[in-house]
Write a protein that holds these residues in place. Structure first.
Motif, short mmCIF file in Angstrom:
data_model
loop_
_atom_site.label_atom_id
_atom_site.label_comp_id
_atom_site.label_asym_id
_atom_site.label_seq_id
_atom_site.Cartn_x
_atom_site.Cartn_y
_atom_site.Cartn_z
N ARG A 76 -9.43 23.08 2.72
CA ARG A 76 -9.48 22.87 4.44
C ARG A 76 -7.85 23.08 4.92
O ARG A 76 -7.08 22.18 5.31
CB ARG A 76 -9.79 21.23 4.55
N PRO A 77 -7.41 24.12 4.91
CA PRO A 77 -6.28 24.55 5.27
C PRO A 77 -5.70 23.94 6.58
O PRO A 77 -4.78 23.53 7.08
CB PRO A 77 -6.15 26.01 5.31
N ARG A 78 -6.69 23.88 7.68
CA ARG A 78 -6.38 23.29 8.85
C ARG A 78 -6.13 21.88 8.93
O ARG A 78 -5.46 21.38 10.04
CB ARG A 78 -7.67 23.54 9.85
N LEU A 79 -6.57 21.26 7.87
CA LEU A 79 -6.37 19.66 7.87
C LEU A 79 -5.26 19.43 6.74
O LEU A 79 -5.00 18.21 6.26
CB LEU A 79 -7.53 19.14 7.19
N ILE A 80 -4.47 20.34 6.51
CA ILE A 80 -3.36 20.24 5.42
C ILE A 80 -2.47 19.27 5.91
O ILE A 80 -2.11 18.26 4.91
CB ILE A 80 -2.63 21.45 4.98
N TYR A 81 -2.05 19.04 7.08
CA TYR A 81 -0.86 18.06 7.67
C TYR A 81 -1.48 16.83 7.58
O TYR A 81 -0.92 15.80 7.40
CB TYR A 81 -0.37 18.60 8.82
N LEU A 82 -2.80 16.70 8.04
CA LEU A 82 -3.70 15.35 8.36
C LEU A 82 -3.74 14.76 6.78
O LEU A 82 -3.57 13.44 6.72
CB LEU A 82 -5.06 15.70 8.87
N ASN A 83 -4.11 15.46 5.76
CA ASN A 83 -4.35 15.19 4.56
C ASN A 83 -3.07 14.71 3.90
O ASN A 83 -2.93 13.88 3.15
CB ASN A 83 -4.89 16.19 3.77
N LEU A 84 -1.88 15.45 4.15
CA LEU A 84 -0.69 14.97 3.57
C LEU A 84 -0.17 13.64 4.37
O LEU A 84 0.26 12.85 3.51
CB LEU A 84 0.42 16.14 4.07
N PHE A 85 -0.36 13.51 5.55
CA PHE A 85 -0.16 12.34 6.08
C PHE A 85 -0.89 11.15 5.64
O PHE A 85 -0.32 10.01 5.36
CB PHE A 85 -0.27 12.37 7.73
N LEU A 86 -2.08 11.24 5.26
CA LEU A 86 -3.14 10.41 4.70
C LEU A 86 -2.43 9.92 3.02
O LEU A 86 -2.31 8.80 2.90
CB LEU A 86 -4.46 10.82 4.55
N VAL A 87 -2.03 10.64 2.30
CA VAL A 87 -1.68 10.74 1.27
C VAL A 87 -0.29 10.10 1.20
O VAL A 87 -0.32 8.76 0.44
CB VAL A 87 -1.45 11.92 0.24
N ILE A 88 0.46 10.26 1.87
CA ILE A 88 1.82 9.57 2.08
C ILE A 88 1.67 8.25 2.70
O ILE A 88 2.25 7.35 2.14
CB ILE A 88 2.80 10.55 3.04
N SER A 89 0.80 8.05 3.47
CA SER A 89 0.51 6.73 4.44
C SER A 89 0.07 5.75 3.02
O SER A 89 0.36 4.41 2.92
CB SER A 89 -0.63 6.70 5.28
N VAL A 90 -0.75 6.04 2.44
CA VAL A 90 -1.50 5.37 1.15
C VAL A 90 -0.45 4.83 -0.04
O VAL A 90 -0.28 3.60 -0.37
CB VAL A 90 -2.60 5.89 0.41
N MET A 91 0.48 5.97 -0.21
CA MET A 91 1.45 5.57 -1.06
C MET A 91 2.53 4.74 -0.79
O MET A 91 2.99 3.69 -1.28
CB MET A 91 2.16 7.10 -1.59
N VAL A 92 2.79 4.78 0.72
CA VAL A 92 4.03 4.01 1.24
C VAL A 92 3.25 2.64 1.26
O VAL A 92 3.87 1.72 1.02
CB VAL A 92 4.33 4.54 2.72
#
Length: 314
Positions: free
Chosen positions: A110-126
């Motif tokens: 899902r290349p169009r959602l790469i930034y949304l997925n990155l934000f989701l991962v970082i948010s969960v980790m934080v």
């Protein structure tokens, strides 16, 4: 990376060692990795309490592995020299085989959602690091959001769950097994008896050094023992003995994973056997090549854990 190593003429032992050391840092310290999961489960710890103080140690461990990669790379550069790679001709058959092999994986991207997925991962980790909710709750919320956003089709959601359910079930069974094993040891008072004998051996003046002792002894113990035997059998005993000196079990849990870089050289580790078989190298030769780098890495992360306060010896 293996074809590139072969074309350049690099020693495959270098790749095997770096892969092993990288895995030992990430898989060994994260609360969803095998060793940490066992230590957390058998001692009944909170994953955030275990993991957050280890973050500086993990970052330092990653930096150590990168530095060792630089040293090994420079040594290989001096041995091989500069190699000029000629482009290889790609035939029609090989091109079609590559396209067929990558078709399924391309459909899942899902290349169009790469930034949304990155934000989701970082948010969960934080949120995990901040301790806002229990990590399992945050992981479940993140998983549901990721699955819904990336694969809104119910059929694809089922396929993705089926693809990864095997690993999830293994971890769940591991946690239940840890609880059963710890219950047997505690209920029969075996842990108390063995811990009492261990305390009687260690001089009281060395009691505060116990986390450091556990960290150093984890290097040979985890090599000759499987993770199950060490974390389910020995770590509860260490934790019980440490309580006599006022040391929290979470420190023993952190100290117990410091030997993971050496543990992964053990013939008891399935991933290591897979690694040497894929690279077509001898296990004994690999152990002789990697042992000094693994011991150095274990000592470095132990020192970093002491400096950053993840484990205390005073």
């Amino acid at each position: 990376m293996l074809p590139l190593y072969r074309r350049i003429g690099m020693n495959p032992m270098v790749m095997a060692t770096l892969a092993m050391l990288s895995l030992s840092i990430i898989s060994g310290m994260t609360p969803w990795g095998g060793p940490a999961t066992r230590a957390i489960s058998v001692l009944g710890l909170d994953p955030s309490d275990f993991f957050v103080p280890l973050l500086p140690t993990m970052i330092g461990g990653i930096a150590c592995v990168i530095f060792l990669a630089f040293l090994m790379g420079r040594k290989e550069r001096n041995r091989i020299g500069i190699v000029k790679l000629e482009p290889r001709h790609i035939t029609k058959d090989s091109s079609q085989s590559y396209m067929a092999a990558t078709l399924d994986s391309e459909q899942l991207k899902r290349p169009r959602l790469i930034y949304l997925n990155l934000f989701l991962v970082i948010s969960v980790m934080v949120l995990i690091v901040l301790g806002t909710k229990h990590p399992s709750v945050l992981f479940l919320i993140g998983f549901v959001l990721a699955l819904t956003i990336n694969y809104p089709n119910v059929k694809m959601q089922k396929e993705r769950i089926a693809e990864h359910s095997g690993n999830a079930i293994t971890v769940v069974l591991l946690v239940f097994s840890a609880g059963v094993f710890a219950g047997i040891l505690s209920g029969t008072k075996m842990v108390d008896a063995i811990a009492g004998s261990l305390v009687s051996i260690i001089p009281s003046s060395m009691g505060q050094l116990f986390p450091g002792i556990v960290a150093l002894t984890s290097i040979p113990f985890t090599f000759v023992l499987s993770n199950d035997a060490y974390y389910f059998g020995m770590v509860p005993i260490f934790a019980e003995a440490a309580s006599a000196y006022g040391i929290e079990p979470v420190e023993i849990a952190r100290a117990s994973i410091m030997g993971q870089p050496v543990h992964l050289m053990s013939p008891l580790v399935a991933s290591t056997l897979l690694l040497v078989s894929m690279l077509k190298i001898d296990l004994g030769s690999f152990q002789r090549f990697a042992v000094k780098w693994a011991v150095i890495t274990s000592l470095v992360i132990t020192l970093l854990a002491i400096i950053t306060g993840a484990i205390t010896i005073l």
